[in-house]
Design an enzyme around this catalytic site. Structure first.
Site, short mmCIF file in Angstrom:
data_model
loop_
_atom_site.label_atom_id
_atom_site.label_comp_id
_atom_site.label_asym_id
_atom_site.label_seq_id
_atom_site.Cartn_x
_atom_site.Cartn_y
_atom_site.Cartn_z
N SER A 26 0.66 -5.46 -1.24
CA SER A 26 1.33 -4.24 -0.84
C SER A 26 1.55 -3.24 -1.91
CB SER A 26 2.56 -4.59 0.25
OG SER A 26 3.06 -3.48 0.69
N HIS A 27 3.09 -2.90 -1.96
CA HIS A 27 3.29 -1.73 -2.84
C HIS A 27 3.68 -2.27 -4.35
CE1 HIS A 27 6.32 -4.05 -0.62
NE2 HIS A 27 7.35 -3.54 -1.76
N ASP A 80 0.76 3.46 0.38
CA ASP A 80 1.05 2.36 -0.57
C ASP A 80 -0.19 1.81 -0.95
OD1 ASP A 80 0.71 0.98 1.58
OD2 ASP A 80 2.08 -0.74 1.15
N ASP A 115 -1.59 -1.11 -0.23
CA ASP A 115 -2.81 -1.46 0.80
C ASP A 115 -2.78 -0.76 2.06
OD1 ASP A 115 0.07 -2.42 1.48
OD2 ASP A 115 -0.81 -3.96 2.77
N ASP A 135 -0.57 0.50 4.35
CA ASP A 135 0.40 0.41 5.68
C ASP A 135 1.64 1.04 5.59
OD1 ASP A 135 1.50 -1.37 3.93
OD2 ASP A 135 1.28 -3.09 5.13
N ARG A 136 1.93 1.44 4.46
CA ARG A 136 3.26 2.39 4.29
C ARG A 136 3.03 3.87 4.26
NH1 ARG A 136 7.90 -0.60 0.75
NH2 ARG A 136 7.66 -2.79 1.65
N LYS A 181 1.46 -2.26 10.37
CA LYS A 181 1.94 -0.74 10.19
C LYS A 181 0.71 -0.05 9.52
CE LYS A 181 4.55 -2.14 6.09
NZ LYS A 181 5.12 -3.43 6.18
C1 G1P Z 1 9.99 -5.42 2.69
C2 G1P Z 1 10.62 -4.54 3.62
C3 G1P Z 1 9.96 -4.84 4.92
C4 G1P Z 1 8.42 -4.88 5.19
C5 G1P Z 1 7.94 -5.78 3.99
C6 G1P Z 1 6.09 -5.91 3.89
O1 G1P Z 1 10.42 -6.74 2.77
O2 G1P Z 1 11.82 -4.56 3.56
O3 G1P Z 1 10.41 -3.95 5.92
O4 G1P Z 1 8.14 -5.31 6.24
O5 G1P Z 1 8.49 -5.39 2.77
O6 G1P Z 1 5.90 -4.58 3.80
P1 G1P Z 1 11.53 -7.50 1.94
O7 G1P Z 1 11.19 -7.26 0.45
O8 G1P Z 1 12.66 -6.56 2.40
O9 G1P Z 1 11.69 -8.85 2.26
ZN ZN Z 2 1.95 -2.34 2.27
#
Ligand code: G1P
Ligand code: ZN
Length: 542
Positions: free
Chosen positions: A112-113, A276, A278, A280-281, A375
């Site tokens: 992800s990010h 982000d 990938d 999704d954000r 998302k």
């Molecule tokens: C974080 C975000 C959560 C999101 C997840 C995946 O998880 O807080 O809302 O679904 O990334 O993108 P966390 O690191 O808080 O467990």
């Molecule tokens: Zn992501």
């Protein structure tokens, strides 16, 4: 080509977190690491005769991992894999392909990010046939399988040419390499009023989209510039890089600072957005005004009917527990159901599948709808554009009218990163123990009305998830939430979520950190953040 059964032994710690298995890239590159986990996936969900989607966010090790997964899929008897060209697919695009082709699920390679690179992060997750992340029972079974694994199956032979579109074979397995953007762009075109948005751009509306050198670059260029006519150069950092240019591809005011600076400058465009690693954000910003993700969710829910796909109204709204209650107020006004789920997109899946909700969101810059089961960053950006095109108002005007109607939920999240895990665990344990005694307690002139550790019973399948975060709620609905991140790869990250509701008409224009000052002080006192962790101030404020 030859089929090989490779003996292996369990590797500790292959437990998927909030969103799949995430580790340092070097860990994933270690002997048998990726292979053990992928075999565990196939052992749990089955492989023989099945069809899967495969793609990732293009980060370092993405292409190599894809070849391993393909050779293992072939050796495990998978019938067909649909893979994005170059092994690239944004997470929402992967979710869409799973649904569109009615496959048995998909494997997504992403952290992800989180930053990418040899010394950064990598990740693998499995999505089910509905296109959504595997639920906890399934990821638990995968984890359990990794603790008893003795062998994995793999073909030895040449790589698949992932640069070439079209059909190839790996042994008996079909590999269909598809353009990552085409089907996704068509889906977006089916949901939104592209004509109205194009007319707005043609009329001089200006936008900046920061793809943060991550996966959405090609998607955003095709949709915003090629199909909607936004000016060339609207999309910046549009070339996806394996290390995201050395930055955090996380669309928030801290990491998307260049975009924030531009949006608050004299020459700001009408609308700004970022996505982000990938895809999704999302973060959305108006000229001179930041839109918090919780507010964005509420505004999208209140205005979704302005887009063709949601013209008949929405069935309901779901938000993760730490997300502000702004969306609940919209749901109440619309007369639809609202749900409060644990953190993580996987908890929305059942509600979406059952048709109980249409729009979902998290405070962590995630919003989406029932069009996929992830998302979706660009989806949120396009829904905003559709709303702007119909309402013909600025982002600032839309927010002001929203708050005037519903009141404002001031909101912020403070992250304390890379805390020693034992210290963070000790702090949370002490806080959990103190909860019963907090009820009725006065602090900073406010009275605590409720304090608990959030537990969720899924309304669709009845499954229960406990210990999802500590909630301290004050008499005026102000709230403190604390939980530890489930996506980090280094130590513990403490997330402190802060919320205060102001009904208006006075007090709707405060600076959020000021509006929340007393609640922030109360949180530090109640949790003993400094005494347990040594930290006085957060590393990231969103
Ligand atoms: C974080 C975000 C959560 C999101 C997840 C995946 O998880 O807080 O809302 O679904 O990334 O993108 P966390 O690191 O808080 O467990
Ligand atoms: Zn992501």
């Amino acid at each position: 080509m030859s089929h090989q059964t490779i003996a292996t032994t369990p590797i500790a710690g292959q437990k998927p977190g909030t969103s799949g298995l995430r580790k340092k890239t070097r860990v994933f590159m270690g002997p048998h690491y990726l292979e053990n986990f992928v075999q565990a996936i196939f052992d749990v969900v089955g492989a023989a005769g099945k069809c899967f989607v495969l793609g990732g966010d293009g980060r370092f090790f993405n292409a190599e991992a894809a070849q391993v997964i393909l050779r293992m899929a072939a050796a495990n008897g998978v019938a067909r894999v649909i893979v994005g060209q170059g092994a690239v697919l944004s997470t929402p695009a992967a979710s869409h392909l799973i649904r569109l082709n009615q496959t048995d699920g998909g494997i997504i390679m992403s952290a992800s990010h989180n930053p990418g690179g040899l010394d950064e992060d990598f990740g693998v997750k499995f999505n089910m046939e509905n296109g959504g992340p595997a639920p906890e029972a399934v990821t638990e079974a995968m984890y359990k399988r990794t603790t008893e694994i003795e062998a994995y199956q793999i073909w030895q032979g040449q790589d698949v040419d992932l640069g070439r579109l079209g059909r190839q074979h790996l042994g008996a397995m079909i590999v269909d390499v598809v353009d990552p953007v085409t089907d996704y762009a068509a889906l977006m075109e089916s949901l939104f009023d592209f004509k109205a948005i194009a007319t707005m751009f043609a009329g001089g509306f200006s936008m900046r989209m920061d793809s943060m050198s991550a996966v959405t670059g090609p998607y955003a260029v095709e949709i915003l510039q090629n199909r909607l006519g936004a000016a060339a150069g609207t999309v910046i950092n549009a070339q996806a890089l394996p290390d995201f240019g050395g930055l955090h591809p996380d669309p928030n005011p801290t990491w998307a600072k260049a975009l924030m600076d531009e949006m608050f400058s004299q020459a700001a465009p009408d609308f700004g957005a970022a996505s982000d690693g990938d895809g999704d954000r999302n973060m959305v910003v108006g000229r001179g005004i930041y839109v918090s993700p919780s507010d964005s969710l509420a505004v999208l829910a209140a205005n979704a009917h302005l887009a063709p796909a949601y013209a008949g109204g929405i069935a309901g709204v779901a938000r993760s527990m730490p997300t502000s209650a702004a969306a609940d107020r919209v749901a109440r006004a619309l007369g639809v159901e609202s749900f409060e789920t644990p953190t993580g997109w996987k908890f929305f899946g059942n509600l979406l599948d059952a048709g109980r909700v249409t729009i979902c969101g998290e405070e962590s810059f995630g919003t989406g709808s029932d069009h996929v089961r992830e998302k979706d960053g660009l989806w949120a950006v396009l829904l905003w554009l559709n709303i702007l095109a119909v309402r013909k108002q600025s982002v600032a005007q839309i927010l002001a009218e929203h708050w005037a109607k519903f009141g404002r939920n001031y909101y912020s999240r403070h992250d304390f990163e890379a805390i020693a895990s034992d210290k963070a665990d000790a702090m949370m344990a002490a806080l959990r123990q103190s909860l019963p005694s907090l009820i009725g307690h006065q602090i900073e002139g406010m009275q605590i009305a409720a304090a608990d550790d959030f537990a969720y019973t899924d309304p669709v399948d009845g499954s229960i998830s406990r210990a999802q975060g500590v909630r301290i709620v004050f008499a005026d609905d102000s709230r403190i939430v604390l939980r530890l991140s489930g996506t980090g790869t280094q130590g513990a990250t403490l997330r402190l979520y802060l919320e205060r509701y102001v009904a208006g008409p006075e007090g709707l224009d405060l600076e959020p950190q000021q509006a929340l000052a007393a609640i922030i002080r109360a949180a530090h006192t109640l949790a003993g953040i400094e005494s347990f962790t040594g930290r006085q101030a957060p590393d990231v404020i969103t």
